[in-house]
Design a protein around this motif. Structure first.
Motif, short mmCIF file in Angstrom:
data_model
loop_
_atom_site.label_atom_id
_atom_site.label_comp_id
_atom_site.label_asym_id
_atom_site.label_seq_id
_atom_site.Cartn_x
_atom_site.Cartn_y
_atom_site.Cartn_z
N ALA A 11 -29.49 57.16 -23.56
CA ALA A 11 -29.59 55.76 -23.97
C ALA A 11 -29.67 55.64 -25.49
O ALA A 11 -29.03 54.76 -26.08
N ASP A 12 -30.44 56.53 -26.11
CA ASP A 12 -30.54 56.51 -27.58
C ASP A 12 -29.18 56.81 -28.21
O ASP A 12 -28.77 56.15 -29.16
N LEU A 13 -28.50 57.79 -27.67
CA LEU A 13 -27.17 58.15 -28.18
C LEU A 13 -26.21 56.98 -28.05
O LEU A 13 -25.45 56.68 -28.98
N LEU A 14 -26.24 56.31 -26.93
CA LEU A 14 -25.36 55.15 -26.73
C LEU A 14 -25.65 54.08 -27.77
O LEU A 14 -24.72 53.46 -28.30
N HIS A 36 -18.27 64.08 -28.18
CA HIS A 36 -18.84 65.27 -27.54
C HIS A 36 -20.26 64.99 -27.05
O HIS A 36 -20.63 65.40 -25.95
N ARG A 37 -21.05 64.33 -27.88
CA ARG A 37 -22.43 64.04 -27.48
C ARG A 37 -22.48 63.09 -26.29
O ARG A 37 -23.29 63.24 -25.39
N LEU A 38 -21.58 62.09 -26.28
CA LEU A 38 -21.51 61.16 -25.15
C LEU A 38 -21.11 61.90 -23.87
O LEU A 38 -21.65 61.62 -22.79
N ALA A 39 -20.18 62.83 -23.97
CA ALA A 39 -19.78 63.61 -22.80
C ALA A 39 -20.95 64.44 -22.28
O ALA A 39 -21.16 64.54 -21.06
#
Length: 67
Positions: A11-14, A36-39
């Protein structure tokens, strides 16, 4: 709990990814990194969903056996 940390991290990444993806000046390296992080976050979220689904199935089987 590991699952809670994984989902919170996703959620933080999004929250960071959305503005970057709207930024027309974001470069390819930044976009690849966030991609890459979202994947990775999606992979973790799917693992959490599968794990929780298995636990629900186990509870249902246990409840059926006890009936």
């Amino acid at each position: 709990m590991v699952e809670a940390v994984q989902l919170r991290t996703g959620a933080d990444l999004l929250g960071h990814a959305r503005p970057l993806l709207r930024d027309h000046h974001a470069n390819a390296r930044e976009l690849r990194f966030v991609g890459h992080r979202l994947a990775e976050a999606l992979h973790d979220a799917l693992r959490v969903a599968e794990s929780r689904g298995r636990r629900l199935e186990d509870r249902e089987e246990t409840a059926t056996e006890q009936s």
